[in-house]
Design a protein around this motif. Sequence first.
Motif, mmCIF file in Angstrom:
data_model
loop_
_atom_site.group_PDB
_atom_site.id
_atom_site.type_symbol
_atom_site.label_atom_id
_atom_site.label_comp_id
_atom_site.label_asym_id
_atom_site.label_seq_id
_atom_site.Cartn_x
_atom_site.Cartn_y
_atom_site.Cartn_z
ATOM 1 N N VAL A 62 0.790 -1.327 0.013
ATOM 2 C CA VAL A 62 -0.043 0.260 0.043
ATOM 3 C C VAL A 62 0.908 1.311 -0.133
ATOM 4 N N LYS A 63 1.970 1.175 0.582
ATOM 5 C CA LYS A 63 2.712 2.279 0.858
ATOM 6 C C LYS A 63 3.328 2.686 -0.436
ATOM 7 N N GLN A 64 3.710 1.734 -0.919
ATOM 8 C CA GLN A 64 4.596 1.963 -2.457
ATOM 9 C C GLN A 64 3.392 2.187 -3.594
ATOM 10 N N LYS A 65 2.318 1.698 -3.587
ATOM 11 C CA LYS A 65 1.376 1.821 -4.497
ATOM 12 C C LYS A 65 0.895 3.440 -4.413
ATOM 13 N N ILE A 66 0.774 3.923 -3.388
ATOM 14 C CA ILE A 66 0.038 5.367 -3.131
ATOM 15 C C ILE A 66 1.154 6.319 -3.684
ATOM 16 N N THR A 67 2.469 6.029 -3.829
ATOM 17 C CA THR A 67 3.444 6.901 -4.367
ATOM 18 C C THR A 67 3.172 7.266 -5.885
ATOM 19 N N PRO A 70 -12.255 -11.119 -5.289
ATOM 20 C CA PRO A 70 -10.942 -10.357 -4.858
ATOM 21 C C PRO A 70 -11.021 -9.698 -3.787
ATOM 22 N N ALA A 71 -12.444 -8.949 -3.421
ATOM 23 C CA ALA A 71 -12.339 -8.264 -2.367
ATOM 24 C C ALA A 71 -13.170 -9.138 -1.184
ATOM 25 N N GLY A 72 -13.291 -10.505 -1.331
ATOM 26 C CA GLY A 72 -13.745 -11.132 -0.217
ATOM 27 C C GLY A 72 -12.889 -11.613 0.768
ATOM 28 N N SER A 73 -11.729 -11.043 0.799
ATOM 29 C CA SER A 73 -10.776 -11.373 2.084
ATOM 30 C C SER A 73 -10.226 -10.032 2.294
ATOM 31 N N TYR A 74 -9.652 -9.867 3.617
ATOM 32 C CA TYR A 74 -9.031 -8.620 4.095
ATOM 33 C C TYR A 74 -8.162 -8.076 3.259
ATOM 34 N N ILE A 75 -6.995 -8.912 2.876
ATOM 35 C CA ILE A 75 -5.900 -8.768 2.041
ATOM 36 C C ILE A 75 -6.472 -8.075 0.758
ATOM 37 N N GLY A 76 -7.482 -8.910 0.042
ATOM 38 C CA GLY A 76 -7.862 -8.617 -1.047
ATOM 39 C C GLY A 76 -8.701 -7.300 -1.150
ATOM 40 N N MET A 77 -9.460 -6.972 -0.193
ATOM 41 C CA MET A 77 -10.101 -5.850 -0.008
ATOM 42 C C MET A 77 -9.099 -4.712 -0.180
ATOM 43 N N VAL A 78 -8.241 -4.764 0.860
ATOM 44 C CA VAL A 78 -7.198 -3.664 0.999
ATOM 45 C C VAL A 78 -6.698 -3.364 -0.703
ATOM 46 N N ARG A 79 -6.146 -4.455 -1.121
ATOM 47 C CA ARG A 79 -5.606 -4.311 -2.241
ATOM 48 C C ARG A 79 -6.518 -3.837 -3.515
ATOM 49 N N THR A 80 -7.524 -3.920 -3.407
ATOM 50 C CA THR A 80 -8.809 -3.816 -4.361
ATOM 51 C C THR A 80 -8.798 -2.558 -4.114
ATOM 52 N N ASN A 81 -9.163 -1.667 -3.091
ATOM 53 C CA ASN A 81 -9.331 -0.547 -2.727
ATOM 54 C C ASN A 81 -8.037 0.441 -3.211
ATOM 55 N N VAL A 82 -7.029 -0.145 -2.840
ATOM 56 C CA VAL A 82 -5.798 0.784 -3.190
ATOM 57 C C VAL A 82 -5.686 0.921 -4.582
ATOM 58 N N ASN A 83 -5.850 -0.083 -5.478
ATOM 59 C CA ASN A 83 -5.741 -0.171 -6.867
ATOM 60 C C ASN A 83 -6.893 0.768 -7.445
ATOM 61 N N THR A 84 -8.043 0.912 -6.918
ATOM 62 C CA THR A 84 -9.060 1.728 -7.416
ATOM 63 C C THR A 84 -8.737 3.263 -7.243
ATOM 64 N N GLN A 135 -3.882 8.634 7.260
ATOM 65 C CA GLN A 135 -2.651 9.072 8.172
ATOM 66 C C GLN A 135 -1.517 7.949 7.777
ATOM 67 N N ALA A 136 -1.870 6.555 7.579
ATOM 68 C CA ALA A 136 -0.732 5.594 7.484
ATOM 69 C C ALA A 136 0.060 5.835 6.183
ATOM 70 N N TYR A 137 -0.765 6.204 4.926
ATOM 71 C CA TYR A 137 -0.274 6.112 3.664
ATOM 72 C C TYR A 137 -0.022 7.498 3.027
ATOM 73 N N ASN A 138 -0.045 8.512 3.858
ATOM 74 C CA ASN A 138 0.225 9.865 3.343
ATOM 75 C C ASN A 138 -0.874 10.305 2.236
ATOM 76 N N ILE A 139 -1.894 10.266 2.404
ATOM 77 C CA ILE A 139 -3.086 10.589 1.649
ATOM 78 C C ILE A 139 -3.906 11.439 2.149
ATOM 79 N N ARG A 140 -4.151 12.580 1.706
ATOM 80 C CA ARG A 140 -5.556 13.444 2.527
ATOM 81 C C ARG A 140 -6.965 12.849 2.132
ATOM 82 N N VAL A 141 -7.509 12.964 3.056
ATOM 83 C CA VAL A 141 -9.057 12.300 2.879
ATOM 84 C C VAL A 141 -10.216 13.236 3.443
ATOM 85 N N GLU A 142 -11.158 13.391 2.600
ATOM 86 C CA GLU A 142 -12.233 14.309 2.850
ATOM 87 C C GLU A 142 -13.407 13.583 2.722
ATOM 88 N N ALA A 143 -14.416 13.720 3.489
ATOM 89 C CA ALA A 143 -15.625 12.746 3.611
ATOM 90 C C ALA A 143 -16.988 13.982 3.589
#
Length: 315
Positions: free
Chosen positions: A189-194, A295-309, A215-223
Amino acid sequence: MIVNKAAIKSLASLLFLSILLMYASCSRTAGEMANSDGRMNIVTTTGMIEDIVKNIVQDSADVISLMGPGVDPHLYKATQGDLKRLKDASLIFYNGLHLEGKLGDIFKNLGKIKLVMAVSDDIPRERLINNTTMGGQYDPHIWFDVSLWKEAATYVSQSLIKNDSINGPYYAQNTATYLLKLDSLHAYVKQKITEIPQDQRIMVTAHDAFEYFGQAYNIRVEALQGISTMSEFGSRDVVDLVNFITEKKIKAVFVESSVPEKYIRSVVEGCRKKGHEVIIGGTLYSDAMGNKGTPAGSYIGMVRTNVNTIVNALK
């Protein structure tokens, strides 16, 4: 005479729970609550917690989650079937930090007769985000910082080993393997966000579930909404977010699988009226994972899917 159906339904559920608790206290202790084959019966609230437990116990115990894909834990109400599952459980794991707000009293009562544990309990409070807009309530979305979720997994593992010492070595081995996978995920995740240019690292979502991620991956979040989907928002919130997106020339915003799309689409329409075209960059899994087997049906797959999106929409 006016009959409050919601109140009657709530009272009926509480009465049903009381009967189950009385029965449980007279029949079996928490340590004796196992299937006929001696396997533990473990109940979790969310799919993310279920995923931790399954990675640790593998096929040595039965594990179920009360909340499936697309379910909002902030608003979830236990059914009578849920109460039966909770009563029959050997162990119960929930997130805590008020994520499952409507189940709090149930867990408090069940905790008097069986092991009911919040996976967030062992995380140092200084590592949690204190949300001042929610009366100082800690943000419960800890799974979006993989390093924090690793802490939760370690706590779950310790609890399982303590309460099922016969399978302890097996659980310890599986935990070590899973924690290594989480370390790899955190690095990914850290590498991908760069890949997103620094000035474009702004993600806009329907509700404030991604502060730990930001906070963990250095991206601003607004909601649009606060940390709980029970919080209200008004036209002023929409206007402010539209102005922010237009000013920053943000090119994509995101909907969430467990939150109605209409809220964020009102923001997209507002931007369009101001002459700024912003697209829906995709659907993020926030308070629930995807369907099992996807792919998003596991925790690791969910996080990877979110980051790629996120990366594909913003870079």
